[in-house]
Write a protein that holds these residues in place. Structure first.
Motif, PDB file in Angstrom:
ATOM      1  N   PRO A   1       0.812  -1.228   0.000  1.00  0.00           N
ATOM      2  CA  PRO A   1       0.000   0.000   0.000  1.00  0.00           C
ATOM      3  C   PRO A   1       0.845   1.278   0.000  1.00  0.00           C
ATOM      4  CG  PRO A   1      -0.808  -1.517   1.656  1.00  0.00           C
ATOM      5  CD  PRO A   1       0.475  -2.077   1.141  1.00  0.00           C
ATOM      6  N   ALA A   2       2.006   1.236   0.638  1.00  0.00           N
ATOM      7  CA  ALA A   2       2.872   2.417   0.644  1.00  0.00           C
ATOM      8  C   ALA A   2       3.385   2.729  -0.761  1.00  0.00           C
ATOM      9  CB  ALA A   2       4.047   2.188   1.605  1.00  0.00           C
ATOM     10  N   GLU A   3       3.665   1.697  -1.536  1.00  0.00           N
ATOM     11  CA  GLU A   3       4.158   1.877  -2.906  1.00  0.00           C
ATOM     12  C   GLU A   3       3.035   2.157  -3.903  1.00  0.00           C
ATOM     13  OE1 GLU A   3       6.212  -1.754  -3.717  1.00  0.00           O
ATOM     14  OE2 GLU A   3       7.666  -1.458  -2.101  1.00  0.00           O
TER      15      GLU A   3
ATOM     16  N   GLU B   1      -1.329  -0.962   9.673  1.00  0.00           N
ATOM     17  CA  GLU B   1      -0.124  -0.159   9.932  1.00  0.00           C
ATOM     18  C   GLU B   1       0.247   0.781   8.781  1.00  0.00           C
ATOM     19  OE1 GLU B   1       2.942  -2.765  11.278  1.00  0.00           O
ATOM     20  OE2 GLU B   1       1.875  -3.240  13.122  1.00  0.00           O
ATOM     21  N   PRO B   2       0.408   0.288   7.539  1.00  0.00           N
ATOM     22  CA  PRO B   2       0.839   1.204   6.479  1.00  0.00           C
ATOM     23  C   PRO B   2      -0.281   2.076   5.921  1.00  0.00           C
ATOM     24  CG  PRO B   2       0.635  -0.986   5.592  1.00  0.00           C
ATOM     25  CD  PRO B   2       0.374  -1.088   7.073  1.00  0.00           C
ATOM     26  N   ALA B   3      -1.533   1.626   6.045  1.00  0.00           N
ATOM     27  CA  ALA B   3      -2.650   2.363   5.439  1.00  0.00           C
ATOM     28  C   ALA B   3      -3.831   2.427   6.412  1.00  0.00           C
ATOM     29  CB  ALA B   3      -3.059   1.681   4.139  1.00  0.00           C
ATOM     30  N   PRO B   4      -3.729   3.259   7.449  1.00  0.00           N
ATOM     31  CA  PRO B   4      -4.796   3.297   8.455  1.00  0.00           C
ATOM     32  C   PRO B   4      -6.126   3.842   7.930  1.00  0.00           C
ATOM     33  CG  PRO B   4      -3.150   4.986   8.894  1.00  0.00           C
ATOM     34  CD  PRO B   4      -2.637   4.158   7.767  1.00  0.00           C
ATOM     35  N   ASP B   5      -6.108   4.597   6.819  1.00  0.00           N
ATOM     36  CA  ASP B   5      -7.344   5.161   6.262  1.00  0.00           C
ATOM     37  C   ASP B   5      -8.082   4.185   5.357  1.00  0.00           C
ATOM     38  OD1 ASP B   5      -6.776   7.497   7.600  1.00  0.00           O
ATOM     39  OD2 ASP B   5      -5.747   8.394   5.882  1.00  0.00           O
ATOM     40  N   VAL B   6      -7.431   3.110   4.973  1.00  0.00           N
ATOM     41  CA  VAL B   6      -8.054   2.126   4.083  1.00  0.00           C
ATOM     42  C   VAL B   6      -9.092   1.329   4.864  1.00  0.00           C
ATOM     43  CG1 VAL B   6      -7.628   0.042   2.736  1.00  0.00           C
ATOM     44  CG2 VAL B   6      -6.069   1.956   2.568  1.00  0.00           C
TER      45      VAL B   6
END
Length: 147
Positions: free
Chosen positions: A40-42, A63-68
C-alpha cells in the motif's frame, strides 16, 4: 486480496485484484504481513481492501494504510458460515440431539389438532390519518371510473 499456492503445502503467494475493473493488479511472492505491508505504501489510492479473515493481513493493512477500509469478501464469509454450520451439526449429531428432537416432534405430531381460533375482524381505528387515507382511496377510484 487472497493467498494462493504456487506449490501446495510448500510455497504460497498473495494475489491482488481490482474488483471494480475485474483484473489482476499484482502478485506478491509470499503471504507474509511484511511483504503486503510494503505494497500500500508503494501503491497509494486503494480505498477499500477486501480480504479473507486471516490475521496475517489485518496487521499488514492497519499499519501502512490506516485510512483504508477493510471488508470481508462474500466467498470467505460463506465458507466460514458453512464450516460453522457443519461443525455444529456434527456436534449435535454425535450427541443425538437432532434425533431426540425429531422423535419429540413425531410424538407431538400424533396429538389431535386444536380447533381453529375465531379472531375478530381487523378494523382500523378511526383516526384522522386513517380517515384521510380512506377518502383519498375513494377519490382515486371515483376518478378512475370517470377515466
Amino acid at each position: 486480496m487472497d493467498e494462493f499456492a504456487f506449490h501446495k503445502g510448500c510455497a504460497y503467494g498473495t494475489v491482488l485484484v481490482d474488483v471494480e475493473a475485474g483484473r489482476g493488479v499484482d502478485v506478491l511472492p509470499d503471504r507474509t504481513s511484511e511483504t503486503f505491508a510494503a505494497w500500500p505504501a508503494e501503491h497509494p489510492g486503494a480505498g477499500i481492501i477486501c480480504r479473507d479473515r486471516a490475521s496475517v493481513y489485518t496487521k499488514a493493512v492497519k499499519e501502512p494504510a490506516p485510512d483504508v477500509r477493510e471488508a470481508a469478501d462474500r466467498r470467505h464469509l460463506l465458507q466460514s458460515l458453512s464450516a460453522a454450520v457443519k461443525k455444529t451439526c456434527r456436534q449435535h449429531r454425535n450427541r443425538n440431539c437432532l434425533r431426540k428432537h425429531t422423535e419429540e416432534e413425531a410424538t407431538v405430531a400424533n396429538l389431535p389438532e386444536p380447533p381453529p381460533m375465531l379472531l375478530p375482524s381487523a378494523e382500523l381505528p378511526r383516526t384522522q390519518i386513517v380517515e384521510r387515507t380512506r377518502h383519498r382511496y375513494e377519490d382515486i377510484h371515483r376518478l378512475l371510473e370517470k377515466g
